[in-house]
Write a protein that holds these residues in place. Sequence first.
Motif, PDB file in Angstrom:
ATOM      1  N   ALA A  97       0.851  -1.188   0.000  1.00 39.45           N
ATOM      2  CA  ALA A  97       0.000   0.000   0.000  1.00 39.45           C
ATOM      3  C   ALA A  97       0.888   1.240   0.000  1.00 39.45           C
ATOM      4  O   ALA A  97       1.853   1.333   0.766  1.00 39.45           O
ATOM      5  CB  ALA A  97      -0.905  -0.004   1.223  1.00 39.45           C
ATOM      6  N   GLY A  98       0.571   2.185  -0.858  1.00 41.53           N
ATOM      7  CA  GLY A  98       1.334   3.413  -0.989  1.00 41.53           C
ATOM      8  C   GLY A  98       2.344   3.383  -2.117  1.00 41.53           C
ATOM      9  O   GLY A  98       2.857   4.434  -2.516  1.00 41.53           O
ATOM     10  N   ASP A  99       2.657   2.201  -2.652  1.00 40.57           N
ATOM     11  CA  ASP A  99       3.641   2.096  -3.726  1.00 40.57           C
ATOM     12  C   ASP A  99       3.114   2.688  -5.028  1.00 40.57           C
ATOM     13  O   ASP A  99       1.902   2.797  -5.247  1.00 40.57           O
ATOM     14  CB  ASP A  99       4.023   0.630  -3.966  1.00 40.57           C
ATOM     15  N   VAL A 100       4.058   3.015  -5.898  1.00 40.28           N
ATOM     16  CA  VAL A 100       3.761   3.553  -7.228  1.00 40.28           C
ATOM     17  C   VAL A 100       4.464   2.670  -8.252  1.00 40.28           C
ATOM     18  O   VAL A 100       5.688   2.504  -8.199  1.00 40.28           O
ATOM     19  CB  VAL A 100       4.254   5.005  -7.376  1.00 40.28           C
ATOM     20  N   LEU A 101       3.697   2.081  -9.162  1.00 41.39           N
ATOM     21  CA  LEU A 101       4.268   1.259 -10.231  1.00 41.39           C
ATOM     22  C   LEU A 101       4.236   2.042 -11.534  1.00 41.39           C
ATOM     23  O   LEU A 101       3.202   2.628 -11.890  1.00 41.39           O
ATOM     24  CB  LEU A 101       3.490  -0.048 -10.381  1.00 41.39           C
ATOM     25  N   GLU A 102       5.362   2.043 -12.246  1.00 43.83           N
ATOM     26  CA  GLU A 102       5.455   2.713 -13.535  1.00 43.83           C
ATOM     27  C   GLU A 102       5.956   1.711 -14.566  1.00 43.83           C
ATOM     28  O   GLU A 102       6.903   0.956 -14.308  1.00 43.83           O
ATOM     29  CB  GLU A 102       6.412   3.900 -13.467  1.00 43.83           C
ATOM     30  N   ALA A 103       5.328   1.695 -15.735  1.00 41.32           N
ATOM     31  CA  ALA A 103       5.723   0.754 -16.784  1.00 41.32           C
ATOM     32  C   ALA A 103       5.531   1.393 -18.149  1.00 41.32           C
ATOM     33  O   ALA A 103       4.642   2.238 -18.338  1.00 41.32           O
ATOM     34  CB  ALA A 103       4.908  -0.530 -16.689  1.00 41.32           C
ATOM     35  N   ARG A 104       6.374   0.982 -19.086  1.00 40.32           N
ATOM     36  CA  ARG A 104       6.231   1.372 -20.491  1.00 40.32           C
ATOM     37  C   ARG A 104       5.960   0.107 -21.287  1.00 40.32           C
ATOM     38  O   ARG A 104       6.720  -0.869 -21.204  1.00 40.32           O
ATOM     39  CB  ARG A 104       7.476   2.087 -20.998  1.00 40.32           C
ATOM     40  N   VAL A 105       4.871   0.143 -22.071  1.00 39.11           N
ATOM     41  CA  VAL A 105       4.348  -1.062 -22.695  1.00 39.11           C
ATOM     42  C   VAL A 105       4.025  -0.788 -24.159  1.00 39.11           C
ATOM     43  O   VAL A 105       3.478   0.271 -24.496  1.00 39.11           O
ATOM     44  CB  VAL A 105       3.062  -1.510 -21.956  1.00 39.11           C
ATOM     45  N   GLN A 106       4.350  -1.746 -25.037  1.00 34.02           N
ATOM     46  CA  GLN A 106       3.869  -1.716 -26.414  1.00 34.02           C
ATOM     47  C   GLN A 106       2.729  -2.713 -26.536  1.00 34.02           C
ATOM     48  O   GLN A 106       2.897  -3.914 -26.293  1.00 34.02           O
ATOM     49  CB  GLN A 106       4.963  -2.041 -27.424  1.00 34.02           C
ATOM     50  N   TRP A 222       2.437 -11.154 -29.555  1.00 32.26           N
ATOM     51  CA  TRP A 222       3.386 -10.700 -28.554  1.00 32.26           C
ATOM     52  C   TRP A 222       3.045  -9.277 -28.123  1.00 32.26           C
ATOM     53  O   TRP A 222       2.314  -8.558 -28.802  1.00 32.26           O
ATOM     54  CB  TRP A 222       4.819 -10.732 -29.088  1.00 32.26           C
ATOM     55  N   TYR A 223       3.558  -8.897 -26.947  1.00 33.64           N
ATOM     56  CA  TYR A 223       3.609  -7.484 -26.540  1.00 33.64           C
ATOM     57  C   TYR A 223       4.873  -7.304 -25.715  1.00 33.64           C
ATOM     58  O   TYR A 223       5.470  -8.274 -25.235  1.00 33.64           O
ATOM     59  CB  TYR A 223       2.349  -7.063 -25.795  1.00 33.64           C
ATOM     60  N   GLU A 224       5.290  -6.056 -25.556  1.00 33.95           N
ATOM     61  CA  GLU A 224       6.572  -5.785 -24.890  1.00 33.95           C
ATOM     62  C   GLU A 224       6.388  -4.886 -23.676  1.00 33.95           C
ATOM     63  O   GLU A 224       5.610  -3.927 -23.704  1.00 33.95           O
ATOM     64  CB  GLU A 224       7.547  -5.123 -25.866  1.00 33.95           C
ATOM     65  N   VAL A 225       7.114  -5.191 -22.614  1.00 37.00           N
ATOM     66  CA  VAL A 225       7.246  -4.313 -21.447  1.00 37.00           C
ATOM     67  C   VAL A 225       8.705  -3.892 -21.408  1.00 37.00           C
ATOM     68  O   VAL A 225       9.579  -4.669 -21.030  1.00 37.00           O
ATOM     69  CB  VAL A 225       6.842  -5.036 -20.148  1.00 37.00           C
ATOM     70  N   SER A 226       8.978  -2.664 -21.830  1.00 39.82           N
ATOM     71  CA  SER A 226      10.372  -2.226 -21.939  1.00 39.82           C
ATOM     72  C   SER A 226      10.932  -1.768 -20.600  1.00 39.82           C
ATOM     73  O   SER A 226      12.157  -1.759 -20.417  1.00 39.82           O
ATOM     74  CB  SER A 226      10.499  -1.094 -22.968  1.00 39.82           C
ATOM     75  N   SER A 227      10.073  -1.389 -19.663  1.00 42.07           N
ATOM     76  CA  SER A 227      10.553  -1.014 -18.325  1.00 42.07           C
ATOM     77  C   SER A 227       9.416  -1.161 -17.330  1.00 42.07           C
ATOM     78  O   SER A 227       8.238  -1.003 -17.672  1.00 42.07           O
ATOM     79  CB  SER A 227      11.076   0.433 -18.305  1.00 42.07           C
ATOM     80  N   LEU A 228       9.794  -1.474 -16.095  1.00 39.94           N
ATOM     81  CA  LEU A 228       8.833  -1.563 -14.995  1.00 39.94           C
ATOM     82  C   LEU A 228       9.588  -1.281 -13.706  1.00 39.94           C
ATOM     83  O   LEU A 228      10.574  -1.973 -13.403  1.00 39.94           O
ATOM     84  CB  LEU A 228       8.179  -2.947 -14.956  1.00 39.94           C
ATOM     85  N   VAL A 229       9.158  -0.284 -12.973  1.00 41.51           N
ATOM     86  CA  VAL A 229       9.765   0.045 -11.679  1.00 41.51           C
ATOM     87  C   VAL A 229       8.665   0.254 -10.654  1.00 41.51           C
ATOM     88  O   VAL A 229       7.528   0.604 -10.991  1.00 41.51           O
ATOM     89  CB  VAL A 229      10.666   1.308 -11.742  1.00 41.51           C
ATOM     90  N   VAL A 230       9.006   0.031  -9.395  1.00 41.65           N
ATOM     91  CA  VAL A 230       8.106   0.312  -8.284  1.00 41.65           C
ATOM     92  C   VAL A 230       8.804   1.296  -7.358  1.00 41.65           C
ATOM     93  O   VAL A 230       9.966   1.095  -6.986  1.00 41.65           O
ATOM     94  CB  VAL A 230       7.722  -0.969  -7.523  1.00 41.65           C
ATOM     95  N   ARG A 231       8.099   2.350  -7.004  1.00 41.04           N
ATOM     96  CA  ARG A 231       8.609   3.362  -6.085  1.00 41.04           C
ATOM     97  C   ARG A 231       7.814   3.304  -4.784  1.00 41.04           C
ATOM     98  O   ARG A 231       6.638   2.953  -4.785  1.00 41.04           O
ATOM     99  CB  ARG A 231       8.487   4.763  -6.700  1.00 41.04           C
ATOM    100  N   ARG A 232       8.484   3.650  -3.681  1.00 42.06           N
ATOM    101  CA  ARG A 232       7.854   3.566  -2.362  1.00 42.06           C
ATOM    102  C   ARG A 232       8.033   4.890  -1.631  1.00 42.06           C
ATOM    103  O   ARG A 232       9.126   5.477  -1.651  1.00 42.06           O
ATOM    104  CB  ARG A 232       8.484   2.421  -1.567  1.00 42.06           C
ATOM    105  N   PRO A 233       6.976   5.397  -0.975  1.00 39.94           N
ATOM    106  CA  PRO A 233       7.109   6.645  -0.225  1.00 39.94           C
ATOM    107  C   PRO A 233       8.182   6.539   0.855  1.00 39.94           C
ATOM    108  O   PRO A 233       8.338   5.495   1.496  1.00 39.94           O
ATOM    109  CB  PRO A 233       5.726   6.836   0.401  1.00 39.94           C
TER     110      PRO A 233
END
Length: 271
Positions: A97-106, A222-233
């Motif tokens: 809870a509180g995390d932020v997920l960021e991803a770039r997807v084709q 197919w599909y691509e996930v070129s990046s995925l990060v999780v940030r935490r407060p």
Amino acid sequence: MTEPSPAGSVPVPGRPLSTQVVFTADFASPTQWVAGHSWAYPDGGPVNPGNDKLDYLVADAEYSRSGVFRARRRVDGWWNTGLLTTEGSQEGFTVRAGDVLEARVQLPTEIGAWPAIWTWRDGDQEIDVFEYHPDNPDLIEFTNHVRGTNRYHHDEAVRPGAWVDLRTVFGVRSVDWWLNGRRVFTDGRGVGRAWHAFLIVNLSVCAGRYHPAPEPDTTEMWYEVSSLVVRRPVAMPTRPPATTAAGGHESTFPADDHQPGAASGTDTAPS
């Protein structure tokens, strides 16, 4: 590494105003991810027909470990499909809870493709960062299964083959979804303080009950996930209150503390 938190992720003035990266996806890492097995599928897989899927999960690195998630037709009617999950991995990372997920997807182009990034734990705790079906070419789906909210969001930036930037804020009182830098859905329900769940990234194949199955001449997707990060407060250091000329104390909180905001746009889920 820190950055300002997105609006809506800090519900109470004076709470953390920055985040740090706690997870950067390395899809090739055997310690971060388990391939071809998930307890979100009956008995851990490899098939899940009850959820209208033609998936046959495989651990073959070619199907997921490059960040390109593939599916290929089998002679028995199933499709070999790529899935990665942090559940059961050596690191065992969970989103909190509180995390932020960021991803770039084709996004994929083939009818029947069903890409998703989502969470799962103990038969529940599912938050869908996104789902997509090319038969609805401009529609992307966001769902909070924990608290029963969702949005079918139409957007001109969403189309087969398009690259999209996704951000999901797993707030205690509201889950917020962002698309290409714009907040498009604030559910006002959240996940609760104790929520945590494993990550799943995969490409499923529709069986035809809710969305069309692949065309007969389609053999691969197919599909691509070129990046995925999780940030935490992270807690910001507090400074002693400054003494004013009148002998009082200045506030230690900034004057423009972030507050939850309403969702952008007016589209709603169809009934």
